[in-house]
Design a protein around this motif. Structure first.
Motif, short mmCIF file in Angstrom:
data_model
loop_
_atom_site.label_atom_id
_atom_site.label_comp_id
_atom_site.label_asym_id
_atom_site.label_seq_id
_atom_site.Cartn_x
_atom_site.Cartn_y
_atom_site.Cartn_z
N GLY A 35 21.59 -2.87 -9.80
CA GLY A 35 21.64 -3.80 -8.66
C GLY A 35 21.49 -3.08 -7.34
N GLY A 36 22.13 -1.91 -7.22
CA GLY A 36 22.03 -1.15 -5.98
C GLY A 36 20.62 -0.65 -5.73
N ILE A 37 19.96 -0.15 -6.78
CA ILE A 37 18.59 0.34 -6.62
C ILE A 37 17.67 -0.80 -6.19
N ASP A 38 17.75 -1.92 -6.87
CA ASP A 38 16.87 -3.04 -6.55
C ASP A 38 17.15 -3.58 -5.16
N GLY A 39 18.43 -3.64 -4.77
CA GLY A 39 18.78 -4.12 -3.44
C GLY A 39 18.23 -3.25 -2.34
N CYS A 40 18.35 -1.94 -2.52
CA CYS A 40 17.87 -1.02 -1.50
C CYS A 40 16.34 -1.03 -1.41
N VAL A 41 15.67 -1.06 -2.56
CA VAL A 41 14.21 -1.04 -2.57
C VAL A 41 13.65 -2.30 -1.92
N THR A 42 14.12 -3.47 -2.35
CA THR A 42 13.53 -4.72 -1.86
C THR A 42 13.85 -4.96 -0.39
N THR A 43 15.07 -4.63 0.02
CA THR A 43 15.43 -4.87 1.42
C THR A 43 14.64 -3.97 2.36
N PHE A 44 14.55 -2.68 2.02
CA PHE A 44 13.78 -1.80 2.89
C PHE A 44 12.29 -2.12 2.86
N ALA A 45 11.82 -2.61 1.72
CA ALA A 45 10.42 -3.02 1.65
C ALA A 45 10.15 -4.16 2.64
N ALA A 231 7.38 2.23 -2.77
CA ALA A 231 7.44 0.78 -2.57
C ALA A 231 7.51 0.42 -1.10
N ALA A 232 8.32 1.16 -0.35
CA ALA A 232 8.45 0.90 1.08
C ALA A 232 7.14 1.20 1.82
N ALA A 233 6.49 2.32 1.45
CA ALA A 233 5.22 2.67 2.09
C ALA A 233 4.16 1.61 1.82
N LEU A 234 4.13 1.10 0.61
CA LEU A 234 3.17 0.05 0.27
C LEU A 234 3.41 -1.20 1.11
N ALA A 235 4.70 -1.58 1.24
CA ALA A 235 5.02 -2.76 2.04
C ALA A 235 4.63 -2.55 3.51
N TYR A 236 4.87 -1.36 4.03
CA TYR A 236 4.50 -1.06 5.42
C TYR A 236 2.98 -1.14 5.60
N LEU A 237 2.23 -0.57 4.67
CA LEU A 237 0.77 -0.57 4.78
C LEU A 237 0.21 -1.99 4.70
N VAL A 238 0.80 -2.83 3.84
CA VAL A 238 0.34 -4.22 3.75
C VAL A 238 0.57 -4.93 5.07
N GLY A 239 1.78 -4.76 5.63
CA GLY A 239 2.06 -5.38 6.92
C GLY A 239 1.14 -4.88 8.02
N TYR A 240 0.91 -3.57 8.04
CA TYR A 240 0.02 -2.99 9.05
C TYR A 240 -1.41 -3.50 8.88
N TRP A 241 -1.88 -3.59 7.64
CA TRP A 241 -3.24 -4.06 7.37
C TRP A 241 -3.42 -5.52 7.79
N LEU A 242 -2.44 -6.34 7.50
CA LEU A 242 -2.52 -7.75 7.90
C LEU A 242 -2.54 -7.88 9.42
N ARG A 243 -1.73 -7.07 10.10
CA ARG A 243 -1.69 -7.16 11.56
C ARG A 243 -2.97 -6.71 12.20
N THR A 244 -3.53 -5.60 11.71
CA THR A 244 -4.76 -5.08 12.32
C THR A 244 -6.02 -5.84 11.92
N THR A 245 -5.99 -6.41 10.72
CA THR A 245 -7.20 -7.11 10.22
C THR A 245 -7.27 -8.55 10.69
N PHE A 246 -6.14 -9.24 10.62
CA PHE A 246 -6.13 -10.67 10.94
C PHE A 246 -5.39 -10.99 12.22
N GLY A 247 -4.84 -9.97 12.85
CA GLY A 247 -4.15 -10.20 14.11
C GLY A 247 -2.87 -11.00 13.95
N ILE A 248 -2.22 -10.82 12.79
CA ILE A 248 -0.98 -11.57 12.54
C ILE A 248 0.15 -11.01 13.40
#
Length: 248
Positions: A35-45, A231-248
């Motif tokens: 539970g602790g691992i999943d909580g930390c991973v998903t929240t920081f993601a 997992a966190a790096a992937l989430a960051y890159l997705v957010g960054y890609w959406l912002r730069t590509t679609f101006g979200i």
């Protein structure tokens, strides 16, 4: 010499009795670790995704907190259902074995005989084992459950398993959000502090997992740190890609 003395003490009859009794009880530490691992991973993601997407700290905090509670509850419910299913499977198998023993006792005795013959027992020793086991109905059924079906007689209690999972998910999963509550920090400082705290949590909970499953603590901690960081790096890159590509 000290190690030999300690090893000898661990193999005294009373120490062995206590250790075997403890191993038959379900440990909820594993539920808490997962539970602790999943909580930390998903929240920081979630935090990394919102920061990568250029959203404010308030948005990161709201989304992170919402995910923390909802996902933690979902995981606790899933663990409850899993533990409940294990208990029901054990009960169903016990009833089946009790019916078989009542209907075809000689066939069930032969199963016991073959189970222990496979362990290397033969002749009078084997027949004595069969006799001792089958003269006690509860011992007979328990033997079939463990030896034939590979089931543990003491499974997890569903509510305790769920609470251990939920509590660890909330406590560890809240760590990446704490820096967003501190006043006077720049965005980069807040995110760096959150990443640092999360990294320590990843390593600590990974080491705890290693201790539970008997793996080297350092390797288990580093492995969880790398997986959580990925997992966190992937989430960051997705957010960054959406912002730069679609101006979200």
């Amino acid at each position: 010499m000290a190690h030999d003395a300690e090893l000898a003490a661990e193999h005294e009859p009373e120490a062995i009795r206590e250790r075997l009794a403890a191993t038959r009880r379900h440990s909820y530490l594993g539920d808490a670790v997962l539970g602790g691992i999943d909580g930390c991973v998903t929240t920081f993601a979630v935090v990394a995704g919102t920061v990568g997407g250029g959203f404010s700290d308030a948005v990161a905090l709201v989304l992170g907190l919402a995910n923390l509670i909802a996902d933690g509850f979902s995981m606790a419910v899933s663990n409850y259902q899993n533990a409940q299913s294990q208990r029901e499977a054990l009960l169903d198998t016990r009833r089946t074995e009790e019916r078989h023993i009542a209907a075809v006792p000689e066939g069930e005795r032969e199963e016991v005989r073959q189970l222990f013959a496979a362990k290397g027992f033969t002749g009078e020793a084997l027949e004595e084992i069969v006799r001792v086991i089958t003269q006690d109905r509860q011992l007979w059924v328990n033997t079939m459950l463990t030896e034939e079906h590979g089931l543990a007689l003491e499974g997890p209690k569903p509510l305790r398993a769920a609470l251990a999972t939920f509590a660890a998910f909330l406590l560890v999963g809240a760590l990446p959000l704490l820096p967003f509550l501190l006043p006077g920090l720049e965005r980069s400082e807040t995110f760096a502090l959150s990443a640092g705290v999360t990294g320590l949590a990843f390593f600590g909970i990974g080491a705890a997992k290693g201790w539970v499953v008997g793996r080297p603590l350092l390797r288990a901690g580093v492995q969880t740190l790398l997986l959580g960081g990925a997992a966190a790096a992937l989430a960051y890159l997705v957010g960054y890609w959406l912002r730069t590509t679609f101006g979200i």
